[in-house]
Motif scaffolding. Structure first.
Motif, mmCIF file in Angstrom:
data_model
loop_
_atom_site.group_PDB
_atom_site.id
_atom_site.type_symbol
_atom_site.label_atom_id
_atom_site.label_comp_id
_atom_site.label_asym_id
_atom_site.label_seq_id
_atom_site.Cartn_x
_atom_site.Cartn_y
_atom_site.Cartn_z
ATOM 1 N N GLN A 122 5.260 10.429 -9.974
ATOM 2 C CA GLN A 122 5.906 11.239 -11.024
ATOM 3 C C GLN A 122 4.908 11.607 -12.119
ATOM 4 O O GLN A 122 4.853 12.739 -12.581
ATOM 5 N N LYS A 123 4.112 10.619 -12.509
ATOM 6 C CA LYS A 123 3.135 10.819 -13.580
ATOM 7 C C LYS A 123 2.083 11.867 -13.172
ATOM 8 O O LYS A 123 1.760 12.761 -13.941
ATOM 9 N N ILE A 124 1.570 11.726 -11.940
ATOM 10 C CA ILE A 124 0.583 12.695 -11.459
ATOM 11 C C ILE A 124 1.217 14.084 -11.415
ATOM 12 O O ILE A 124 0.615 15.085 -11.799
ATOM 13 N N PHE A 125 2.477 14.116 -10.969
ATOM 14 C CA PHE A 125 3.224 15.387 -10.908
ATOM 15 C C PHE A 125 3.325 16.019 -12.297
ATOM 16 O O PHE A 125 3.133 17.216 -12.468
ATOM 17 N N ASP A 126 3.620 15.184 -13.303
ATOM 18 C CA ASP A 126 3.839 15.686 -14.661
ATOM 19 C C ASP A 126 2.544 16.088 -15.370
ATOM 20 O O ASP A 126 2.499 17.079 -16.083
ATOM 21 N N GLU A 127 1.499 15.275 -15.188
ATOM 22 C CA GLU A 127 0.342 15.442 -16.063
ATOM 23 C C GLU A 127 -0.887 16.017 -15.386
ATOM 24 O O GLU A 127 -1.302 17.131 -15.626
ATOM 25 N N ASP A 128 -1.437 15.202 -14.527
ATOM 26 C CA ASP A 128 -2.842 15.362 -14.218
ATOM 27 C C ASP A 128 -2.989 15.798 -12.767
ATOM 28 O O ASP A 128 -3.122 14.992 -11.876
ATOM 29 N N ARG A 129 -2.935 17.094 -12.554
ATOM 30 C CA ARG A 129 -3.034 17.545 -11.169
ATOM 31 C C ARG A 129 -4.365 18.238 -10.918
ATOM 32 O O ARG A 129 -4.544 18.929 -9.932
ATOM 33 N N MET A 130 -5.289 18.047 -11.824
ATOM 34 C CA MET A 130 -6.591 18.684 -11.669
ATOM 35 C C MET A 130 -7.344 18.153 -10.455
ATOM 36 O O MET A 130 -7.926 18.903 -9.690
ATOM 37 N N TYR A 131 -7.313 16.847 -10.311
ATOM 38 C CA TYR A 131 -8.010 16.238 -9.174
ATOM 39 C C TYR A 131 -6.967 15.663 -8.250
ATOM 40 O O TYR A 131 -6.330 14.669 -8.581
ATOM 41 N N LYS A 132 -6.784 16.296 -7.142
ATOM 42 C CA LYS A 132 -5.824 15.740 -6.205
ATOM 43 C C LYS A 132 -6.559 14.724 -5.322
ATOM 44 O O LYS A 132 -7.426 15.105 -4.543
ATOM 45 N N PRO A 133 -6.238 13.454 -5.487
ATOM 46 C CA PRO A 133 -6.973 12.459 -4.701
ATOM 47 C C PRO A 133 -6.561 12.512 -3.229
ATOM 48 O O PRO A 133 -5.477 12.980 -2.894
ATOM 49 N N ARG A 134 -7.459 12.034 -2.381
ATOM 50 C CA ARG A 134 -7.097 11.876 -0.982
ATOM 51 C C ARG A 134 -6.504 10.482 -0.815
ATOM 52 O O ARG A 134 -6.930 9.531 -1.457
ATOM 53 N N PHE A 135 -5.513 10.399 0.041
ATOM 54 C CA PHE A 135 -4.802 9.127 0.126
ATOM 55 C C PHE A 135 -4.976 8.445 1.483
ATOM 56 O O PHE A 135 -4.092 7.721 1.920
ATOM 57 N N ASN A 136 -6.104 8.693 2.154
ATOM 58 C CA ASN A 136 -6.275 8.136 3.508
ATOM 59 C C ASN A 136 -6.149 6.626 3.533
ATOM 60 O O ASN A 136 -5.384 6.067 4.324
ATOM 61 N N GLU A 137 -6.918 5.984 2.660
ATOM 62 C CA GLU A 137 -6.912 4.525 2.648
ATOM 63 C C GLU A 137 -5.513 4.005 2.270
ATOM 64 O O GLU A 137 -5.014 3.045 2.854
ATOM 65 N N ILE A 138 -4.902 4.681 1.305
ATOM 66 C CA ILE A 138 -3.548 4.317 0.865
ATOM 67 C C ILE A 138 -2.565 4.412 2.030
ATOM 68 O O ILE A 138 -1.734 3.517 2.230
ATOM 69 N N LYS A 139 -2.684 5.487 2.810
ATOM 70 C CA LYS A 139 -1.771 5.663 3.952
ATOM 71 C C LYS A 139 -1.936 4.534 4.971
ATOM 72 O O LYS A 139 -0.944 4.004 5.487
ATOM 73 N N SER A 140 -3.186 4.181 5.269
ATOM 74 C CA SER A 140 -3.412 3.077 6.219
ATOM 75 C C SER A 140 -2.821 1.783 5.680
ATOM 76 O O SER A 140 -2.237 0.992 6.423
ATOM 77 N N MET A 141 -3.011 1.558 4.383
ATOM 78 C CA MET A 141 -2.484 0.329 3.790
ATOM 79 C C MET A 141 -0.969 0.277 3.888
ATOM 80 O O MET A 141 -0.383 -0.758 4.223
ATOM 81 N N VAL A 142 -0.325 1.405 3.591
ATOM 82 C CA VAL A 142 1.140 1.427 3.652
ATOM 83 C C VAL A 142 1.623 1.183 5.079
ATOM 84 O O VAL A 142 2.582 0.433 5.301
ATOM 85 N N ALA A 143 0.941 1.815 6.062
ATOM 86 C CA ALA A 143 1.331 1.601 7.455
ATOM 87 C C ALA A 143 1.274 0.109 7.797
ATOM 88 O O ALA A 143 2.174 -0.437 8.446
ATOM 89 N N LEU A 144 0.223 -0.539 7.325
ATOM 90 C CA LEU A 144 0.043 -1.969 7.600
ATOM 91 C C LEU A 144 1.132 -2.829 6.955
ATOM 92 O O LEU A 144 1.747 -3.672 7.607
ATOM 93 N N VAL A 145 1.357 -2.634 5.660
ATOM 94 C CA VAL A 145 2.331 -3.513 4.985
ATOM 95 C C VAL A 145 3.751 -3.231 5.477
ATOM 96 O O VAL A 145 4.587 -4.134 5.522
ATOM 97 N N ARG A 146 3.989 -1.986 5.865
ATOM 98 C CA ARG A 146 5.304 -1.680 6.418
ATOM 99 C C ARG A 146 5.529 -2.462 7.720
ATOM 100 O O ARG A 146 6.594 -3.036 7.931
ATOM 101 N N GLU A 147 4.493 -2.478 8.538
ATOM 102 C CA GLU A 147 4.593 -3.232 9.790
ATOM 103 C C GLU A 147 4.741 -4.725 9.499
ATOM 104 O O GLU A 147 5.516 -5.423 10.154
ATOM 105 N N MET A 148 4.008 -5.219 8.508
ATOM 106 C CA MET A 148 4.131 -6.631 8.134
ATOM 107 C C MET A 148 5.557 -6.971 7.720
ATOM 108 O O MET A 148 6.109 -8.000 8.119
ATOM 109 N N LEU A 149 6.123 -6.091 6.892
ATOM 110 C CA LEU A 149 7.491 -6.338 6.417
ATOM 111 C C LEU A 149 8.477 -6.346 7.577
ATOM 112 O O LEU A 149 9.345 -7.217 7.677
ATOM 113 N N ARG A 150 8.320 -5.362 8.467
ATOM 114 C CA ARG A 150 9.201 -5.294 9.642
ATOM 115 C C ARG A 150 9.096 -6.548 10.499
ATOM 116 O O ARG A 150 10.100 -7.099 10.940
#
Lengths: 235, 235
Positions: free
Chosen positions: A110-138
């Motif tokens: 929400q914050k990035i949406f509202d304020e600072d969209r100049m640099y759109k970060p890449r989320f590759n590492e974040i995506k891999s991390m989420v895939a992992l923790v989601r599997e862990m939770l499951r």
């Protein structure tokens, strides 16, 4: 004396509570997935949905807590059943905090949406991390549902992998910040998202460990992965 | 039928457990204080002491958990006593995690000691934050010891103050990093320390909220400070 009828009702009550815990787990998993999507697509509506749903998660925690206390007071469960109730009490604390972390990620989106969209970060590492923790939770919740500890070690190892991903994300972000200091603020936001996901991994690991206590009557929270392997894979 | 003798023994058991929780709380407070000192003075021995003591904290958690399960199984506490036991189970989870955060701070102190001593950061904001969360923890544990909820709102307000300090520390660090990008790695270390302290504040607030549940039978975990004020200050 308890009649057979009472026993059946008691089992049904315990089953209903277990169902609620799994329902809460499902909701929390959805929170994680939606928070990531809100972040990657900078979808403000989805971010808001995650924040609103957090209240459902919180309400479920309170409700299950109540249910656990009631079942203890009225049914006086012993041995395995008592362990089950105590582990539900602990599991929902971790589930609730996973919900909090997902909400923090949504707030960042929400914050990035509202304020600072100049640099759109890449989320590759974040995506891999989420895939992992989601599997862990499951896996952890699946172990809870089936009273199966055969995957606990796997969850613990995945937690180590999540920590590695976190360190790698941090190194990447530092490089990024050094190359262009104007990206520092945004990079820190991404770093805190990575931190939140790393926490989610910790909570999932906690849940997997409670299942071992429930099934084996053995506390494996503060031991090494090797020791845990011994505890969970022996018959 | 329970004899008077049995009741006395039961009370003594419950008291002993409460004492253990307070002992654990004292240990954890010491962890926080020593971790800060290790960081500010870059005292490697003290940092190691915090890490070693974390095992004592963990052991106490397991021990108290066991004690709580036993008292439920053998004594079948009802109403207020049961709430007390359930709240102990929750309190020690938060205490254990405060210990984890203190250990992380000690590990950072160790890391700075070992590697990167080129930029010695100033820890003013960190010191203020630690003073605040230490007071929060003390107040929360004091409330637990006396079954007194009159200070819960104070703890909740202090938690907001800690969050403000955190944001201010973050702004300072960003300025610092922008001025001299070579300080980025070190600044991130300090930022994670600030994050760990902010977490400690959250856990102290949780403990204060459990006391309200114990005393008032009312769950105040997911409400605003204003609502909490109503719940705790009314007779």
């Amino acid at each position: 004396m308890h009649s057979e009828h009472t026993f059946k009702q008691y089992d049904a009550e315990l089953e209903a509570l277990r169902g609620k815990v799994l329902e809460m787990g499902g909701l929390v998993e959805q929170q994680i997935v939606q928070a990531l999507e809100a972040l990657v697509k900078l979808d403000s509506n989805l971010a808001k949905e995650v924040m609103v749903n957090d209240q459902l998660v919180n309400a479920l925690e309170v409700q299950i807590d109540e249910g656990c206390s009631q079942i203890i007071a009225r049914r006086q469960p012993a041995a395995g059943d008592l362990r089950m109730v105590m582990m539900m009490v602990k599991t929902i604390t971790d589930l609730e905090r996973i919900g909090d972390e997902a909400t923090k990620i949504a707030r960042t989106a929400q914050k990035i949406f509202d304020e600072d969209r100049m640099y759109k970060p890449r989320f590759n590492e974040i995506k891999s991390m989420v895939a992992l923790v989601r599997e862990m939770l499951r896996t952890a919740l699946d172990g809870f549902a089936r009273l199966d500890v055969s995957k606990t070690v796997e969850v613990a190892r995945q937690d180590e992998l999540v920590d590695e991903h976190f360190r790698s994300a941090m190194r990447q972000l530092i490089t990024f910040m050094l190359e262009d200091p104007r990206t520092i603020s945004m990079s820190l936001e991404v770093l805190f998202v990575a931190k939140a996901i790393e926490r989610i991994g910790d909570h999932a690991k906690n849940i997997a460990e409670y299942v071992v206590y429930m099934v084996k009557g053995k506390d494996v929270r503060h031991i090494s992965v090797q020791e845990m392997e011994r505890e969970t894979l022996e018959p």
